[in-house]
Design an enzyme around this catalytic site. Structure first.
Site, PDB file in Angstrom:
ATOM      1  CG  HIS A 141      -7.011 -36.155 -85.751  1.00 35.89           C
ATOM      2  ND1 HIS A 141      -7.522 -36.874 -86.801  1.00 35.89           N
ATOM      3  CD2 HIS A 141      -5.784 -35.769 -86.159  1.00 35.89           C
ATOM      4  CE1 HIS A 141      -6.646 -36.921 -87.777  1.00 35.89           C
ATOM      5  NE2 HIS A 141      -5.580 -36.250 -87.411  1.00 35.89           N
ATOM      6  CG  HIS A 142      -3.348 -32.947 -86.302  1.00 33.75           C
ATOM      7  ND1 HIS A 142      -2.214 -33.677 -86.556  1.00 33.75           N
ATOM      8  CD2 HIS A 142      -4.176 -33.194 -87.341  1.00 33.75           C
ATOM      9  CE1 HIS A 142      -2.337 -34.319 -87.706  1.00 33.75           C
ATOM     10  NE2 HIS A 142      -3.528 -34.047 -88.210  1.00 33.75           N
ATOM     11  CE1 TYR A 166      -5.276 -40.017 -95.261  1.00 31.31           C
ATOM     12  CE2 TYR A 166      -5.918 -37.938 -94.264  1.00 31.31           C
ATOM     13  CZ  TYR A 166      -5.768 -39.300 -94.175  1.00 31.31           C
ATOM     14  OH  TYR A 166      -6.079 -39.956 -93.027  1.00 31.31           O
ATOM     15  CG  HIS A 220      14.153 -33.588 -90.576  1.00 30.46           C
ATOM     16  ND1 HIS A 220      14.785 -34.388 -91.501  1.00 30.46           N
ATOM     17  CD2 HIS A 220      13.173 -34.361 -90.017  1.00 30.46           C
ATOM     18  CE1 HIS A 220      14.224 -35.594 -91.500  1.00 30.46           C
ATOM     19  NE2 HIS A 220      13.235 -35.603 -90.618  1.00 30.46           N
ATOM     20  CD1 TRP A 255       5.913 -30.108 -88.628  1.00 30.52           C
ATOM     21  CD2 TRP A 255       4.958 -29.343 -90.494  1.00 30.52           C
ATOM     22  NE1 TRP A 255       4.761 -30.826 -88.837  1.00 30.52           N
ATOM     23  CE2 TRP A 255       4.151 -30.374 -89.988  1.00 30.52           C
ATOM     24  CE3 TRP A 255       4.554 -28.712 -91.669  1.00 30.52           C
ATOM     25  CZ2 TRP A 255       2.966 -30.784 -90.594  1.00 30.52           C
ATOM     26  CZ3 TRP A 255       3.372 -29.123 -92.275  1.00 30.52           C
ATOM     27  CH2 TRP A 255       2.593 -30.155 -91.733  1.00 30.52           C
ATOM     28  CG  ASP A 268       4.754 -31.539-122.715  1.00 33.83           C
ATOM     29  OD1 ASP A 268       4.584 -31.350-121.497  1.00 33.83           O
ATOM     30  OD2 ASP A 268       5.861 -31.429-123.269  1.00 33.83           O
ATOM     31  CE  LYS A 307      -5.852 -46.180-101.960  1.00 40.06           C
ATOM     32  NZ  LYS A 307      -6.581 -45.890-103.183  1.00 40.06           N
ATOM     33  CG  HIS A 366      -5.571 -34.827 -91.221  1.00 38.86           C
ATOM     34  ND1 HIS A 366      -4.711 -35.471 -90.371  1.00 38.86           N
ATOM     35  CD2 HIS A 366      -6.191 -35.790 -91.926  1.00 38.86           C
ATOM     36  CE1 HIS A 366      -4.817 -36.773 -90.532  1.00 38.86           C
ATOM     37  NE2 HIS A 366      -5.714 -36.995 -91.468  1.00 38.86           N
ATOM     38  CD  GLU A 385       1.165 -30.946 -97.313  1.00 37.48           C
ATOM     39  OE1 GLU A 385       0.360 -30.409 -98.092  1.00 37.48           O
ATOM     40  OE2 GLU A 385       2.351 -31.189 -97.603  1.00 37.48           O
ATOM     41  CB  THR A 417      -7.230 -46.385 -94.916  1.00 37.56           C
ATOM     42  OG1 THR A 417      -7.493 -44.982 -94.918  1.00 37.56           O
ATOM     43  CG2 THR A 417      -5.739 -46.615 -95.023  1.00 37.56           C
ATOM     44  CB  SER A 425       5.753 -24.279-106.651  1.00 34.55           C
ATOM     45  OG  SER A 425       6.092 -25.500-107.255  1.00 34.55           O
ATOM     46  CB  SER A 426       1.780 -26.847-104.287  1.00 35.96           C
ATOM     47  OG  SER A 426       2.942 -27.312-103.684  1.00 35.96           O
ATOM     48  NE  ARG A 462       6.450 -34.172 -82.373  1.00 28.77           N
ATOM     49  CZ  ARG A 462       5.635 -33.655 -83.284  1.00 28.77           C
ATOM     50  NH1 ARG A 462       4.349 -33.545 -83.053  1.00 28.77           N
ATOM     51  NH2 ARG A 462       6.110 -33.231 -84.444  1.00 28.77           N
ATOM     52  CB  SER A 500      -2.516 -48.731-107.118  1.00 28.94           C
ATOM     53  OG  SER A 500      -2.918 -48.470-105.800  1.00 28.94           O
TER      54      SER A 500
END
Lengths: 42, 531
Positions: free
Chosen positions: B302-303, B257, B77, B142, B106, B331, B253, B255, B328, B169-170, B450, B268
């Site tokens: 921090h993870h 963002y 998932h 994951w 293009d 924004k 991390h 990722e 943040t 791909s990315s 979890r 925006s």
């Protein structure tokens, strides 16, 4: 800042510039990957 | 126009039809549509897995699936939603919109664009077919932490190969986006005239190029540990499993963002249109986005506060994490200031954008709580974390994308969607998503861990309520699918401008736009720029 247009020479220059940009960025990505794995492996 | 160029254009416009059009296309709109379609399909695949998870968790005890399959569902998932929905979805927006927004015909590298997309279906086939392998799909989460991940059966090399495909791909997509924005802007489209969506994607692309190779390196080392006798992460061989966690989150991390910045850009664009005011603080929005991206490289640990690290490390990563709240906050302030005293109307894209601002901010606040080291020792690996990142990713990234689909769908298809059904979709989604995820804060604070298929009885009520919210949210997305199909097949004709408050080059094109957006580049001035 190049823009697309009706001038074939300008279009060629733009294509070459796009290719150069892609090669530089691709080399950066590949470099990070290789240095990273080799850095830990060695 | 010279004959040679005319011939070139005519030749170029002879694009294939039928399935060949989609397989061989180098057109940014076609490829954008392919990305968005893939994201929608994977949204329902990943959503079906979420339904399995919520069904099993609806009541305490083991009811429907065995724990191994439950863990596979949780793992897949996440991988599907992150790599299969949010990333391809936002790349779909980038493909459709960036050339139109900057006045280009293009993308800079159209063939690379085709390749970037078409490796993804193979990647996801590899990933999903692992469910049918001996030992089942990946079940280690994951984050792929060793040594748990090294216990995966035959699925492991397939998962790692799939991740390499997705990463390639990315990276190719990011290279294309950067080359397009750097080299293909129309005359007068200076960097400070770029629409904010283009800015957010430019910054996201650099994040991808810097971090995806790190993930690729980490999973390559995982592969060699399992099959080639290395000991990068194997303590018995002199390696260190904690090293993987550092490396993974150095990717992981930023990722976060990568997933959210494009939605920042979409919101925006939407808020000024329906506020009928220019975006408040455009330049500060650009600098805030760049600051968030820069800081994202210094907060990874921090993870993993609970793994253990020196006090100086804990303090550094805590304060660095806190500091991201500053840009943040800039924004969020600017989005609210954009709406302040505007002539607001509440069409479906605006409803999703406002919900994004409110609900993403809730996710941001719970993120701040998790960033406080001593508090994180209580929250870590509980449902509080699950609640936090779903507020950020579902009511943040996904709501931003849903708002973006409603906003640009009339431009893309030439047809208006059904506004009444759109509002139904919004309200059903906005209410059910809070019923789904808000109680998970309480569950986490009460200590529910979890990634478990069963739980203690005291967690039963909130889990039941959360599951009901989950089922309603899942069903609501079928309405979204119906709205899109109805819009394409039978929607009223959309005008070129579509929204009276919309600014930007994409709205100067017909709805739907021609196959090649700007054959001759437009001259961009302050009046025709973003706002």
């Amino acid at each position: 800042m190049a823009g697309p247009g009706d001038d074939p020479a300008a279009n060629s220059r733009l294509a070459a510039r796009n290719l150069r940009t892609a090669l530089v960025l691709g080399a950066v990505a590949l470099g990070i990957y290789v240095l990273f794995v080799l850095g830990y492996a060695l | 126009m010279s004959d040679a160029v005319m011939h070139g254009h005519e030749h170029h416009d002879h694009h294939p039809t039928g399935w060949k059009r989609w397989l061989f296309t180098t057109n940014h709109k076609d490829i954008g549509t392919l990305y968005l379609t893939l994201a929608l399909v994977m949204f329902f695949v990943g959503g079906a897995m979420a339904m399995v998870i919520r069904l099993e968790l609806m009541h305490p005890g083991l009811q429907y699936v065995d724990p191994q399959f439950f863990n596979s569902m949780a793992t897949l998932h996440a991988l599907v939603m992150i790599f299969g929905v949010v990333m391809p979805g936002t790349v779909g927006f980038a493909n459709w919109l960036i050339p139109m927004m900057i006045g280009a015909p293009d993308m800079a590298l159209p063939r690379l664009n085709n390749w970037s997309f078409w490796i993804l279906p193979f990647a996801f086939s590899l990933l999903l077919l692992t469910l049918f392998l001996p030992g089942g799909g990946p079940a280690g989460g994951w984050t792929l932490y060793p040594p748990l991940m090294l216990q995966t059966g035959a699925a492991m090399p397939f998962v790692i190969f799939a991740i390499h495909f997705m990463g390639a791909s990315s990276i190719m997509g990011s290279i294309n986006i950067i080359a397009t924005i750097f080299n293909m802007r129309a005359p007068g489209m200076t960097f400070m005239r770029l629409p904010l969506f283009v800015w957010t994607w430019l910054i996201t692309s650099f994040l991808l190029i810097a971090t995806i190779p790190v993930l690729a390196g980490a999973v390559t080392m995982l592969l060699t540990d399992k099959y080639f006798g290395t000991s990068f992460f194997n303590a018995a061989g002199g390696g260190d499993p904690v090293l993987f966690q550092h490396v993974f989150w150095f990717f992981g991390h930023p990722e976060v963002y990568i997933l959210i910045l494009p939605s920042f850009g979409i919101v925006s664009q939407i808020l000024p249109t329906f506020s009928r005011k220019p975006l408040f603080g455009y330049e500060s929005m650009v600098y805030a986005t760049a600051s968030i991206a820069f800081l994202s490289f210094f907060v990874w640990a921090h993870h993993k506060f609970t793994v253990g690290m020196p006090l100086a490390g804990e303090l550094f990563f805590m304060y660095a994490t806190m500091s991201i709240a500053v840009p943040t906050g800039v924004k969020v302030f600017n989005w609210i200031a954009t709406m302040w005293r505007g002539s607001l109307t509440f069409e479906t894209p605006m409803l999703f954008a406002i919900a994004f601002v409110v609900l993403f901010t809730i996710g941001g606040f719970s993120g701040l709580m998790l960033g406080i080291t001593p508090a994180d020792f209580q929250y870590h690996d509980t449902y509080f974390v699950v609640a936090h990142f779903h507020y950020v990713l579902v009511t943040g990234a996904v709501f931003g994308m849903l708002g973006g689909v409603y906003y640009w769908l009339p431009k893309w298809t030439g047809h208006m969607y059904d506004e009444t059904l759109g509002k139904w979709h919004f309200w059903l989604s906005a209410i059910s998503v809070n019923v789904l995820f808000f109680p998970q804060h309480f569950l986490g604070l009460a200590g529910m861990p979890r990634r478990i298929p069963d739980y203690a009885l005291q967690f039963a009520e909130w889990n039941f309520i959360s599951s009901i919210g989950g089922f309603v949210f899942g069903l609501s997305q079928l309405l979204f699918l119906y709205i899109i199909v109805k819009c394409i097949r039978a929607g009223a004709k959309a005008s070129d401008q579509v929204w009276d408050g919309a600014h930007g080059l994409e709205w100067t094109l017909p709805s739907p736009p021609p196959y090649h957006s700007f054959v001759s580049p437009p001259m961009v001035t302050d009046a025709t720029a973003h706002s």
